[in-house]
Scaffold this motif. Structure first.
Motif, PDB file in Angstrom:
ATOM      1  N   ALA A  17       0.834  -1.206   0.000  1.00 39.86           N
ATOM      2  CA  ALA A  17       0.000   0.000   0.000  1.00 39.86           C
ATOM      3  C   ALA A  17       0.869   1.256   0.000  1.00 39.86           C
ATOM      4  CB  ALA A  17      -0.929  -0.015   1.217  1.00 39.86           C
ATOM      5  N   ALA A  18       1.944   1.248   0.765  1.00 42.61           N
ATOM      6  CA  ALA A  18       2.852   2.398   0.788  1.00 42.61           C
ATOM      7  C   ALA A  18       3.526   2.591  -0.567  1.00 42.61           C
ATOM      8  CB  ALA A  18       3.903   2.217   1.877  1.00 42.61           C
ATOM      9  N   LEU A  19       3.902   1.489  -1.203  1.00 40.14           N
ATOM     10  CA  LEU A  19       4.539   1.559  -2.518  1.00 40.14           C
ATOM     11  C   LEU A  19       3.589   2.153  -3.551  1.00 40.14           C
ATOM     12  CD1 LEU A  19       7.099   0.902  -4.126  1.00 40.14           C
ATOM     13  CD2 LEU A  19       6.189  -1.372  -4.508  1.00 40.14           C
ATOM     14  N   VAL A  20       2.342   1.723  -3.519  1.00 39.94           N
ATOM     15  CA  VAL A  20       1.342   2.274  -4.448  1.00 39.94           C
ATOM     16  C   VAL A  20       1.164   3.764  -4.192  1.00 39.94           C
ATOM     17  CG1 VAL A  20      -1.113   2.254  -5.017  1.00 39.94           C
ATOM     18  CG2 VAL A  20       0.139   0.109  -4.860  1.00 39.94           C
ATOM     19  N   GLY A  21       1.073   4.163  -2.923  1.00 41.29           N
ATOM     20  CA  GLY A  21       0.903   5.577  -2.597  1.00 41.29           C
ATOM     21  C   GLY A  21       2.067   6.426  -3.057  1.00 41.29           C
ATOM     22  N   VAL A  22       3.299   5.937  -2.838  1.00 42.88           N
ATOM     23  CA  VAL A  22       4.483   6.700  -3.229  1.00 42.88           C
ATOM     24  C   VAL A  22       4.574   6.814  -4.747  1.00 42.88           C
ATOM     25  CG1 VAL A  22       7.014   6.614  -3.241  1.00 42.88           C
ATOM     26  CG2 VAL A  22       5.775   6.232  -1.128  1.00 42.88           C
ATOM     27  N   VAL A  23       4.264   5.752  -5.448  1.00 39.80           N
ATOM     28  CA  VAL A  23       4.325   5.798  -6.910  1.00 39.80           C
ATOM     29  C   VAL A  23       3.262   6.748  -7.458  1.00 39.80           C
ATOM     30  CG1 VAL A  23       3.917   4.430  -8.998  1.00 39.80           C
ATOM     31  CG2 VAL A  23       5.405   3.556  -7.213  1.00 39.80           C
ATOM     32  N   LEU A  24       2.079   6.758  -6.872  1.00 41.26           N
ATOM     33  CA  LEU A  24       1.022   7.647  -7.354  1.00 41.26           C
ATOM     34  C   LEU A  24       1.313   9.119  -7.059  1.00 41.26           C
ATOM     35  CD1 LEU A  24      -2.219   5.626  -6.568  1.00 41.26           C
ATOM     36  CD2 LEU A  24      -1.161   6.060  -8.794  1.00 41.26           C
ATOM     37  N   MET A  25       2.116   9.397  -6.049  1.00 44.00           N
ATOM     38  CA  MET A  25       2.454  10.787  -5.739  1.00 44.00           C
ATOM     39  C   MET A  25       3.460  11.371  -6.723  1.00 44.00           C
ATOM     40  SD  MET A  25       2.576  11.372  -1.669  1.00 44.00           S
ATOM     41  CE  MET A  25       3.342   9.874  -1.110  1.00 44.00           C
ATOM     42  N   GLN A  26       4.176  10.529  -7.428  1.00 38.29           N
ATOM     43  CA  GLN A  26       5.186  11.022  -8.355  1.00 38.29           C
ATOM     44  C   GLN A  26       4.538  11.473  -9.659  1.00 38.29           C
ATOM     45  OE1 GLN A  26       8.245   8.112  -8.873  1.00 38.29           O
ATOM     46  NE2 GLN A  26       8.548   7.859  -6.689  1.00 38.29           N
ATOM     47  N   GLY A  32       8.521  14.844  -9.524  1.00 30.92           N
ATOM     48  CA  GLY A  32       8.128  14.767  -8.127  1.00 30.92           C
ATOM     49  C   GLY A  32       6.675  15.152  -7.944  1.00 30.92           C
ATOM     50  N   LEU A  33       6.366  15.760  -6.831  1.00 29.61           N
ATOM     51  CA  LEU A  33       4.993  16.121  -6.513  1.00 29.61           C
ATOM     52  C   LEU A  33       4.480  17.280  -7.349  1.00 29.61           C
ATOM     53  CD1 LEU A  33       5.004  15.888  -2.632  1.00 29.61           C
ATOM     54  CD2 LEU A  33       3.738  14.465  -4.196  1.00 29.61           C
ATOM     55  N   GLY A  34       5.369  18.031  -7.926  1.00 34.53           N
ATOM     56  CA  GLY A  34       4.935  19.183  -8.705  1.00 34.53           C
ATOM     57  C   GLY A  34       4.644  20.388  -7.842  1.00 34.53           C
ATOM     58  N   ILE A  35       4.943  20.285  -6.560  1.00 39.98           N
ATOM     59  CA  ILE A  35       4.744  21.424  -5.692  1.00 39.98           C
ATOM     60  C   ILE A  35       6.046  22.199  -5.679  1.00 39.98           C
ATOM     61  CG2 ILE A  35       2.914  20.491  -4.239  1.00 39.98           C
ATOM     62  CD1 ILE A  35       5.069  19.635  -2.249  1.00 39.98           C
TER      63      ILE A  35
END
Length: 124
Positions: A17-26, A32-35
């Motif tokens: 779940a953490a891996l999916v979350g980190v990949v989706l944030m990129q 990166g996050l684009g912020i």
């Protein structure tokens, strides 16, 4: 053995779940996050720092995921005892006739009685 398997499975699910979350944030462009923070773009809070953090987090989560997968496979093989599989076939058991109606083995199936109706598919 099953408590270790259960523990590793729960840890595997959390890592996945953490891996999916980190990949989706990129971002797909690798940005990166684009912020974008003003001031220092190369700092820890800038876009570059967030992208570097997410890249490192993705790498370590992926390594952990693969290591847990290997560990789970090893625990599963130990738990099932892979040497219990028999490779011989017992040929002494007579095969059941799939067409029999439950009578003795080798008995002929019961004949079908005509119902008096014509068969619509019969050739004329």
């Amino acid at each position: 053995m099953s408590s270790i398997f259960l523990f590793l499975t729960v840890v595997q699910a959390i890592v996945a779940a953490a891996l999916v979350g980190v990949v989706l944030m990129q971002r797909s462009e690798g940005g990166g996050l684009g912020i974008g923070g003003g001031g220092n773009p190369g700092g820890a809070l800038g876009a570059r720092g967030a992208a570097d953090f997410l890249t490192r987090a993705t790498k370590w989560l992926a390594v952990t995921f693969v290591a847990l997968s290997i560990a789970l496979a090893a625990v599963a093989v130990d738990a099932t005892g892979g040497t219990d599989i028999s490779t011989t076939i017992d040929r002494d058991v007579p095969a059941a006739d799939p067409l029999s109606t439950g009578g003795a083995a080798g008995a002929a199936p019961a004949p079908v009685e005509p119902t008096g109706e014509e068969d619509p598919l019969a050739a004329e």
